[in-house]
Design an enzyme around this catalytic site. Structure first.
Site, PDB file in Angstrom:
ATOM      1  N   ALA A  74       0.848  -1.193   0.000  1.00 45.34           N
ATOM      2  CA  ALA A  74       0.000   0.000   0.000  1.00 45.34           C
ATOM      3  C   ALA A  74       0.883   1.243   0.000  1.00 45.34           C
ATOM      4  O   ALA A  74       2.012   1.214   0.494  1.00 45.34           O
ATOM      5  CB  ALA A  74      -0.887  -0.005   1.235  1.00 45.34           C
ATOM      6  N   GLY A 118       0.711  -5.116   1.537  1.00 44.28           N
ATOM      7  CA  GLY A 118      -0.496  -5.283   0.717  1.00 44.28           C
ATOM      8  C   GLY A 118      -0.207  -5.961  -0.607  1.00 44.28           C
ATOM      9  O   GLY A 118      -1.097  -6.569  -1.215  1.00 44.28           O
ATOM     10  N   GLU A 121      -0.459  -9.472   0.112  1.00 44.83           N
ATOM     11  CA  GLU A 121      -1.896  -9.775   0.293  1.00 44.83           C
ATOM     12  C   GLU A 121      -2.599  -9.882  -1.065  1.00 44.83           C
ATOM     13  O   GLU A 121      -3.466 -10.734  -1.258  1.00 44.83           O
ATOM     14  CB  GLU A 121      -2.544  -8.699   1.167  1.00 44.83           C
ATOM     15  CG  GLU A 121      -2.043  -8.792   2.605  1.00 44.83           C
ATOM     16  CD  GLU A 121      -2.543  -7.677   3.487  1.00 44.83           C
ATOM     17  OE1 GLU A 121      -2.381  -6.497   3.096  1.00 44.83           O
ATOM     18  OE2 GLU A 121      -3.095  -7.964   4.559  1.00 44.83           O
ATOM     19  N   GLU A 141       4.119  -5.038   7.422  1.00 45.54           N
ATOM     20  CA  GLU A 141       3.401  -3.919   8.056  1.00 45.54           C
ATOM     21  C   GLU A 141       3.925  -3.582   9.448  1.00 45.54           C
ATOM     22  O   GLU A 141       3.958  -2.418   9.852  1.00 45.54           O
ATOM     23  CB  GLU A 141       1.893  -4.244   8.155  1.00 45.54           C
ATOM     24  CG  GLU A 141       1.155  -4.272   6.840  1.00 45.54           C
ATOM     25  CD  GLU A 141       1.222  -5.616   6.117  1.00 45.54           C
ATOM     26  OE1 GLU A 141       2.041  -6.470   6.508  1.00 45.54           O
ATOM     27  OE2 GLU A 141       0.458  -5.796   5.162  1.00 45.54           O
TER      28      GLU A 141
HETATM   29  N1  COA Z   1       4.488   3.326  -0.392  1.00 45.14           N
HETATM   30  C1  COA Z   1       4.842   4.487  -0.978  1.00 45.14           C
HETATM   31  N2  COA Z   1       6.011   4.676  -1.592  1.00 45.14           N
HETATM   32  C2  COA Z   1       6.874   3.651  -1.597  1.00 45.14           C
HETATM   33  C3  COA Z   1       6.586   2.412  -1.014  1.00 45.14           C
HETATM   34  C4  COA Z   1       5.318   2.272  -0.396  1.00 45.14           C
HETATM   35  N3  COA Z   1       4.921   1.121   0.152  1.00 45.14           N
HETATM   36  N4  COA Z   1       7.655   1.604  -1.178  1.00 45.14           N
HETATM   37  C5  COA Z   1       8.558   2.291  -1.866  1.00 45.14           C
HETATM   38  N5  COA Z   1       8.095   3.536  -2.122  1.00 45.14           N
HETATM   39  C6  COA Z   1       8.780   4.608  -2.856  1.00 45.14           C
HETATM   40  C7  COA Z   1       9.868   5.242  -2.020  1.00 45.14           C
HETATM   41  O1  COA Z   1       9.318   6.206  -1.148  1.00 45.14           O
HETATM   42  C8  COA Z   1      10.728   5.822  -3.092  1.00 45.14           C
HETATM   43  O2  COA Z   1      10.135   7.009  -3.573  1.00 45.14           O
HETATM   44  P1  COA Z   1      11.039   8.377  -3.724  1.00 45.14           P
HETATM   45  O3  COA Z   1      12.052   8.028  -4.783  1.00 45.14           O
HETATM   46  O4  COA Z   1      10.045   9.403  -4.153  1.00 45.14           O
HETATM   47  O5  COA Z   1      11.639   8.617  -2.382  1.00 45.14           O
HETATM   48  C9  COA Z   1      10.642   4.814  -4.223  1.00 45.14           C
HETATM   49  O6  COA Z   1       9.444   4.073  -3.977  1.00 45.14           O
HETATM   50  C10 COA Z   1      11.783   3.840  -4.263  1.00 45.14           C
HETATM   51  O7  COA Z   1      11.911   3.236  -2.979  1.00 45.14           O
HETATM   52  P2  COA Z   1      13.302   3.090  -2.203  1.00 45.14           P
HETATM   53  O8  COA Z   1      12.994   2.854  -0.762  1.00 45.14           O
HETATM   54  O9  COA Z   1      14.183   4.250  -2.533  1.00 45.14           O
HETATM   55  O10 COA Z   1      13.874   1.777  -2.909  1.00 45.14           O
HETATM   56  P3  COA Z   1      14.870   0.694  -2.275  1.00 45.14           P
HETATM   57  O11 COA Z   1      15.192  -0.226  -3.403  1.00 45.14           O
HETATM   58  O12 COA Z   1      15.983   1.348  -1.540  1.00 45.14           O
HETATM   59  O13 COA Z   1      14.000  -0.084  -1.173  1.00 45.14           O
HETATM   60  C11 COA Z   1      12.052  -1.287  -0.372  1.00 45.14           C
HETATM   61  C12 COA Z   1      12.916  -0.867  -1.568  1.00 45.14           C
HETATM   62  C13 COA Z   1      10.835  -2.006  -0.956  1.00 45.14           C
HETATM   63  C14 COA Z   1      12.836  -2.257   0.539  1.00 45.14           C
HETATM   64  C15 COA Z   1      11.624  -0.058   0.456  1.00 45.14           C
HETATM   65  O14 COA Z   1      11.111   0.916  -0.427  1.00 45.14           O
HETATM   66  C16 COA Z   1      10.557  -0.368   1.470  1.00 45.14           C
HETATM   67  O15 COA Z   1      10.817  -0.921   2.530  1.00 45.14           O
HETATM   68  N6  COA Z   1       9.268  -0.011   1.154  1.00 45.14           N
HETATM   69  C17 COA Z   1       8.155  -0.248   2.021  1.00 45.14           C
HETATM   70  C18 COA Z   1       7.710  -1.686   1.924  1.00 45.14           C
HETATM   71  C19 COA Z   1       6.608  -1.968   2.925  1.00 45.14           C
HETATM   72  O16 COA Z   1       6.839  -2.096   4.108  1.00 45.14           O
HETATM   73  N7  COA Z   1       5.364  -2.122   2.429  1.00 45.14           N
HETATM   74  C20 COA Z   1       4.247  -2.412   3.228  1.00 45.14           C
HETATM   75  C21 COA Z   1       3.521  -1.180   3.583  1.00 45.14           C
HETATM   76  S1  COA Z   1       2.196  -1.450   4.697  1.00 45.14           S
END
Ligand code: COA
Length: 267
Positions: A74, A118, A121, A141
């Site tokens: 999400a 999500g 999910e 989450e």
């Molecule tokens: N929601 C909104 N934006 C997200 C996102 C999410 N779930 N996951 C990644 N993004 C965005 C980042 O904010 C970033 O945007 P920006 O360039 O404008 O700052 C872009 O996607 C790239 O993400 P980044 O974190 O720089 O990439 P990475 O390769 O270093 O790391 C992840 C990748 C997936 C490990 C990391 O983004 C992450 O932990 N995301 C959240 C995952 C999560 O917990 N999801 C469940 C949510 S309930």
């Protein structure tokens, strides 16, 4: 591979393309790792609804755009300032996960990269999960101080068992695709370069069957996680009896006896 875009369906956050009987739905915010905004979820619900009604589509594949992610879950930005009432209202008309679950046609998750929160999910709501060797999955989450809200507390234990579901949900740890395959979270893992080919092969194999039989079989198998055994067995018998009344049953049996391929009419 070319995927002519569906003209009737106009979307901002997803793309929908057809190849033969299979329709590919792509989450299309690669710069945000295909994070699912409210708009994306609404567009996915609409696309699934339309594809389920379309005669052209016999199988649906869901994937993420770009090289990195299926979806990172999400859109976390939208969590800021969202009130409990707003969250509650989002569930009122049914969620994306309900929509995938209710689609009568087979839905395959082609997990091409990050698959978190999500996103996992969404993959779990699909019927079959095919993952790239590059995929990483997690019920993450808890890492941002919340819990799953798209069905993981119920679907994850049904797929991987209670202890493993709790381990993934409480730690928020990510696992690779080999581990996901070992615990039953995905159904097949293939080299990244073969992911699309293999997923479409499975989709097309299903699409070559009677669509009516596929629909009844899916309904019966999916009921197994909802019904007690006795009721589930009775339900299967009712659907089997229904299948016996179909034109495709007559054709399938005749084709077998005449040693030829069946020509399905999907009724
Ligand atoms: N929601 C909104 N934006 C997200 C996102 C999410 N779930 N996951 C990644 N993004 C965005 C980042 O904010 C970033 O945007 P920006 O360039 O404008 O700052 C872009 O996607 C790239 O993400 P980044 O974190 O720089 O990439 P990475 O390769 O270093 O790391 C992840 C990748 C997936 C490990 C990391 O983004 C992450 O932990 N995301 C959240 C995952 C999560 O917990 N999801 C469940 C949510 S309930």
């Amino acid at each position: 591979m070319g995927f002519p875009q569906a003209n009737s369906m106009k979307f901002e956050t997803i793309t929908v393309g057809h190849r033969g009987p299979t329709t590919l739905v792509t989450l299309n915010r690669p710069d945000k790792l295909n994070a699912m905004s409210t708009m994306m979820k609404e567009e996915l619900i609409r696309a699934l609804h339309e594809l389920d009604a379309s005669e052209k589509t016999r199988a649906i594949v869901i994937t993420g755009a770009g090289q990195k992610a299926f979806t990172a879950g999400a859109d976390i930005h939208e969590f800021q300032g969202r009130t409990p009432i707003e969250q509650w209202r989002m569930y009122e008309h049914g969620t994306l996960y309900d929509a995938v679950d209710r689609t009568s046609k087979p839905v395959i998750a082609m997990v091409n990269g990050y698959c978190f929160g999500g996103g996992l999910e969404l993959a779990m709501a699909c019927d079959i999960r095919i993952a790239s060797e590059r995929a990483t999955l997690g019920q993450t989450e808890i890492n941002i101080g919340i819990i799953p809200g798209g069905g993981a507390s119920q679907r994850l234990p049904r797929l991987v068992g209670l202890g493993t579901a709790l381990k993934l949900t409480l730690t928020g740890d990510r696992i690779d695709s080999a581990e996901a395959l070992r615990i039953g979270l995905v159904d097949e893992v293939v080299p990244h370069a073969r992911l699309e080919k293999r997923t479409f092969q499975i989709a097309e194999r299903i699409a070559s069957r009677s669509a009516l039989a596929v629909r009844l079989a899916k309904t019966a198998v999916r009921a197994s996680v909802r019904l007690p055994l006795d009721q589930g067995l009775r339900y299967e018998q009712s659907l089997f009896a229904l299948a016996m009344a179909s034109e495709d049953k007559d054709e399938g049996v005749r084709a077998f006896l005449e040693k030829r391929d069946a020509a399905w009419r999907d009724r």
